[in-house]
Design an enzyme around this catalytic site. Structure first.
Site, PDB file in Angstrom:
ATOM      1  N   GLU A  25       0.845  -1.202   0.000  1.00  0.00           N
ATOM      2  CA  GLU A  25       0.000   0.000   0.000  1.00  0.00           C
ATOM      3  C   GLU A  25       0.881   1.253   0.000  1.00  0.00           C
ATOM      4  O   GLU A  25       2.020   1.228   0.489  1.00  0.00           O
ATOM      5  CB  GLU A  25      -0.877  -0.029   1.268  1.00  0.00           C
ATOM      6  CG  GLU A  25      -1.764   1.185   1.425  1.00  0.00           C
ATOM      7  CD  GLU A  25      -2.847   1.001   2.506  1.00  0.00           C
ATOM      8  OE1 GLU A  25      -2.776   0.026   3.276  1.00  0.00           O
ATOM      9  OE2 GLU A  25      -3.763   1.848   2.555  1.00  0.00           O
ATOM     10  N   ASN A 171     -12.358  -1.037  -0.627  1.00  0.00           N
ATOM     11  CA  ASN A 171     -11.668  -1.659   0.504  1.00  0.00           C
ATOM     12  C   ASN A 171     -12.321  -1.225   1.811  1.00  0.00           C
ATOM     13  O   ASN A 171     -12.573  -0.024   2.009  1.00  0.00           O
ATOM     14  CB  ASN A 171     -10.201  -1.207   0.519  1.00  0.00           C
ATOM     15  CG  ASN A 171      -9.490  -1.589   1.821  1.00  0.00           C
ATOM     16  OD1 ASN A 171      -9.134  -2.754   2.016  1.00  0.00           O
ATOM     17  ND2 ASN A 171      -9.304  -0.632   2.721  1.00  0.00           N
ATOM     18  N   GLU A 172     -12.606  -2.150   2.663  1.00  0.00           N
ATOM     19  CA  GLU A 172     -13.162  -1.835   3.997  1.00  0.00           C
ATOM     20  C   GLU A 172     -14.178  -0.702   3.899  1.00  0.00           C
ATOM     21  O   GLU A 172     -14.062   0.322   4.593  1.00  0.00           O
ATOM     22  CB  GLU A 172     -12.048  -1.495   5.002  1.00  0.00           C
ATOM     23  CG  GLU A 172     -11.177  -2.685   5.325  1.00  0.00           C
ATOM     24  CD  GLU A 172     -10.251  -2.499   6.539  1.00  0.00           C
ATOM     25  OE1 GLU A 172     -10.268  -1.426   7.168  1.00  0.00           O
ATOM     26  OE2 GLU A 172      -9.520  -3.449   6.857  1.00  0.00           O
ATOM     27  N   TYR A 245      -6.622  -9.077  11.497  1.00  0.00           N
ATOM     28  CA  TYR A 245      -5.347  -8.692  12.111  1.00  0.00           C
ATOM     29  C   TYR A 245      -5.281  -9.177  13.552  1.00  0.00           C
ATOM     30  O   TYR A 245      -6.308  -9.222  14.242  1.00  0.00           O
ATOM     31  CB  TYR A 245      -5.209  -7.166  12.132  1.00  0.00           C
ATOM     32  CG  TYR A 245      -4.892  -6.557  10.775  1.00  0.00           C
ATOM     33  CD1 TYR A 245      -3.603  -6.624  10.256  1.00  0.00           C
ATOM     34  CD2 TYR A 245      -5.869  -5.906  10.029  1.00  0.00           C
ATOM     35  CE1 TYR A 245      -3.289  -6.062   9.022  1.00  0.00           C
ATOM     36  CE2 TYR A 245      -5.567  -5.342   8.784  1.00  0.00           C
ATOM     37  CZ  TYR A 245      -4.272  -5.428   8.292  1.00  0.00           C
ATOM     38  OH  TYR A 245      -3.969  -4.875   7.072  1.00  0.00           O
ATOM     39  N   GLU A 300      -6.078  -9.069   3.728  1.00  0.00           N
ATOM     40  CA  GLU A 300      -5.196  -8.400   4.689  1.00  0.00           C
ATOM     41  C   GLU A 300      -5.150  -9.271   5.934  1.00  0.00           C
ATOM     42  O   GLU A 300      -6.205  -9.584   6.512  1.00  0.00           O
ATOM     43  CB  GLU A 300      -5.716  -7.002   5.053  1.00  0.00           C
ATOM     44  CG  GLU A 300      -5.601  -6.007   3.914  1.00  0.00           C
ATOM     45  CD  GLU A 300      -5.978  -4.587   4.305  1.00  0.00           C
ATOM     46  OE1 GLU A 300      -5.814  -4.220   5.484  1.00  0.00           O
ATOM     47  OE2 GLU A 300      -6.442  -3.866   3.415  1.00  0.00           O
ATOM     48  N   GLN A 349       2.253  -6.080   5.468  1.00  0.00           N
ATOM     49  CA  GLN A 349       2.418  -5.726   4.078  1.00  0.00           C
ATOM     50  C   GLN A 349       3.841  -6.087   3.635  1.00  0.00           C
ATOM     51  O   GLN A 349       4.658  -6.440   4.474  1.00  0.00           O
ATOM     52  CB  GLN A 349       2.170  -4.243   3.908  1.00  0.00           C
ATOM     53  CG  GLN A 349       0.741  -3.810   4.280  1.00  0.00           C
ATOM     54  CD  GLN A 349       0.399  -2.403   3.803  1.00  0.00           C
ATOM     55  OE1 GLN A 349       1.145  -1.772   3.101  1.00  0.00           O
ATOM     56  NE2 GLN A 349      -0.778  -1.914   4.227  1.00  0.00           N
TER      57      GLN A 349
HETATM   58  O1  AHR Z   1      -2.915  -2.487   6.270  1.00  0.00           O
HETATM   59  C1  AHR Z   1      -3.192  -1.275   6.892  1.00  0.00           C
HETATM   60  C2  AHR Z   1      -4.669  -0.897   6.813  1.00  0.00           C
HETATM   61  O2  AHR Z   1      -5.427  -1.819   7.536  1.00  0.00           O
HETATM   62  C3  AHR Z   1      -5.289  -0.923   5.449  1.00  0.00           C
HETATM   63  O3  AHR Z   1      -5.059   0.241   4.744  1.00  0.00           O
HETATM   64  C4  AHR Z   1      -6.750  -1.075   5.771  1.00  0.00           C
HETATM   65  O4  AHR Z   1      -7.462  -1.743   4.758  1.00  0.00           O
HETATM   66  C5  AHR Z   1      -6.755  -1.839   7.075  1.00  0.00           C
HETATM   67  O5  AHR Z   1      -7.577  -1.259   8.015  1.00  0.00           O
END
Ligand code: AHR
Length: 497
Positions: A25, A171-172, A245, A300, A349
């Site tokens: 990103e 995205n999101e 995450y 992600e 990432q």
């Molecule tokens: O990876 C960092 C961020 O985490 C991304 O930009 C977003 O999609 C997520 O919240």
């Protein structure tokens, strides 16, 4: 007594190589510094892209790369990133409010994918873009005829259209991509996807943003699926994304490199909960898509700690320890276990951001423990998963427990078996008996990733503190049996011939 029984047979799914995908990103130093240094940089580069980073990523066989975000994607206007670099606008990146010169744009990203030998996964802008903007980007990228967008591409130096296999529709969008309800996003998804044209045989996988983060139970996805299903004409969705995450960003007591056994367990336990998130989302998809056509794409995933002291908190730069290597191994094993539905994933990432493969500092580059897991596991890509039963002791902390051993096995087209294992205990070795059914072994080689401390990590002064070394702890008992000694806090990859 720890025992694994691995069964031969052809009834198992393939582990799609796209599970080993990555994500880059425009955030912090991922693209600028980490990948792009510009043609005039003293750092060795090819058309502005770092040679050392490309060579390292080629070694782990990156199958696809997601770009340009993340949250950045819903703030990105692709026309800012084409044409002569000196004339590209200087925009403000929402991550850290820093000025973005747009020198890395569409052509540079696709050059990067060519240099890596991987497939592009582009995420389009729904949050602040328009349908026309997204439609024109696809025309610019993939149309061949004498159209204005295709001619603009030619004018910018690229004659042949590109093949773009993967396209994300936002995205999101439940969060940074517009704070939408699943129903509102579903309406927009239907509208946008209508205009994702397929030119000249370019088959585009249309990927919908999922709903919710790590705490999501699948109900948002259910609302989305219900809403797109009740249409007069069928709306195509080839994939839906899920983000997961190990999110400790604001937990100041957590650190990437300073922790004890309690935090070791907390992080592994959070990582293991992805199994439940996958199961809940897969169950929703099974109701709407029992043929399992739709890919569940975990585009992600990874660890997210408070930013490294002294760095910009929005740049999400963090160190990467042996603990992250175990998180990666455990997560990849859980993807394999669900690979009839999870067909693609992207760790967050690639360079200098979150659970990175690579960290850079000027012209220096180091490989993280997570990188080494991707290297050790690459033989699983496109191999046939093998079924197994694992009985093992429980690793308990407080009132929670995890299986002490995590495992996965696959067989490639040549018949070679890759068995990957990790011992989650921070300080206890374990013995594992491995039995093979309808399979036979005559040779075993292996590598192990471990270290003297659970917090061990690589630095620019000590770049090889955590790196794989040959493993001698597996012995063939007979053609159907192996005896394996797994050291504490280790990831092991065994090749059985
Ligand atoms: O990876 C960092 C961020 O985490 C991304 O930009 C977003 O999609 C997520 O919240």
């Amino acid at each position: 007594m720890n025992r694994i029984t691995i069964r031969g047979g052809t009834d198992q799914p393939t582990i799609n190589r796209h599970i080993y995908g990555h994500f880059a990103e425009h955030l912090g130093r991922c693209i600028y510094d980490g990948i792009w240094v510009g043609e005039d940089s003293p750092i060795p580069n090819t058309r502005g892209i770092r040679n050392d980073v490309v060579a390292a990523l080629r070694r782990i066989r990156v199958p696809n790369l997601r770009w340009p975000g993340g949250c950045f994607a819903d703030d990105y206007h692709w026309k800012d990133g084409i044409g002569p670099k000196a004339q590209r606008p200087r925009t403000i990146n929402m991550w850290g409010k820093v000025v973005e010169n747009n020198h890395f744009g569409t052509h540079e990203f696709l050059d990067l994918c060519d240099q890596l030998g991987c497939e592009p996964y582009i995420c389009g802008n729904v949050g602040s873009g328009t349908v026309q903007e997204m439609e024109q980007w696809i025309e610019y990228l993939t149309a061949d005829g004498d159209s204005t967008m295709a001619n603009l591409r030619r004018q910018n130096g690229r004659d042949a259209p590109w093949k773009i296999p993967f396209w994300g529709v936002g995205n999101e969008n439940w969060g940074c991509g517009g704070h939408m309800t699943p129903e509102y996003y579903a309406d927009l998804y239907c509208q946008y996807q209508t205009y994702l044209r397929e030119y000249g045989g370019n088959r585009l996988m249309k990927i919908a943003g999922g709903y919710g983060g790590s705490d999501n139970d699948g109900s948002g996805l259910d609302a989305f699926m219900r809403h797109i299903t009740n249409r007069r004409h069928r709306v195509r969705t080839d994939g839906v994304s899920l983000h997961y995450y190990v999110y400790l960003r604001h937990a100041q007591e957590h650190s990437a490199t300073e922790f004890g056994e309690a935090e070791w367990f907390t992080v592994l336990n959070m990582a293991a909960q992805i199994e439940q998130a996958i199961a809940q989302h897969a169950a929703v998809l099974d109701r709407y898509d029992p043929e399992k056509r739709i890919w569940l794409i975990v585009d992600e995933w990874g660890t997210w700690y408070p930013a490294e002291p002294g760095t910009h908190p929005d740049f999400l730069y963090q160190q990467n320890s042996l603990r992250d290597a175990v998180v990666a191994a455990l997560t990849l094993h859980l993807f394999h276990a669900a690979c009839d539905r999870v067909r693609m994933a992207n760790i967050a990432q690639t360079v200098n951001v979150l659970q990175a493969m690579i960290l850079t500092q000027g012209e220096q580059m180091i490989l993280t423990p997570t990188y080494h897991v991707f290297d050790m596991f690459k033989g699983h890509q496109d191999a046939t998963r093998l079924a197994f039963d694992l009985e093992c002791e429980a690793y308990t902390s407080g009132d929670k427990s995890l299986p002490a051993i995590s495992a996965s096995a696959s067989q490639n087209a040549e018949g070679t078996i890759l068995l990957t294992l990790c011992n989650l205990y921070p300080s206890q070795d374990v013995t594992l008996d491995c039995e093979l059914r309808d399979l036979a072994v005559s040779g075993v080689t292996g590598s192990i990733l471990t270290a003297d401390e659970i917090t061990a990590h690589n630095t620019f002064d000590q770049p090889d503190r955590v790196q794989p070394v040959p493993f001698t702890g597996a012995a063939i008992v007979d053609q159907q049996r192996l005896h394996i000694e797994l050291p504490a806090k280790s990831v092991v990859a065994l090749t059985l011939t």
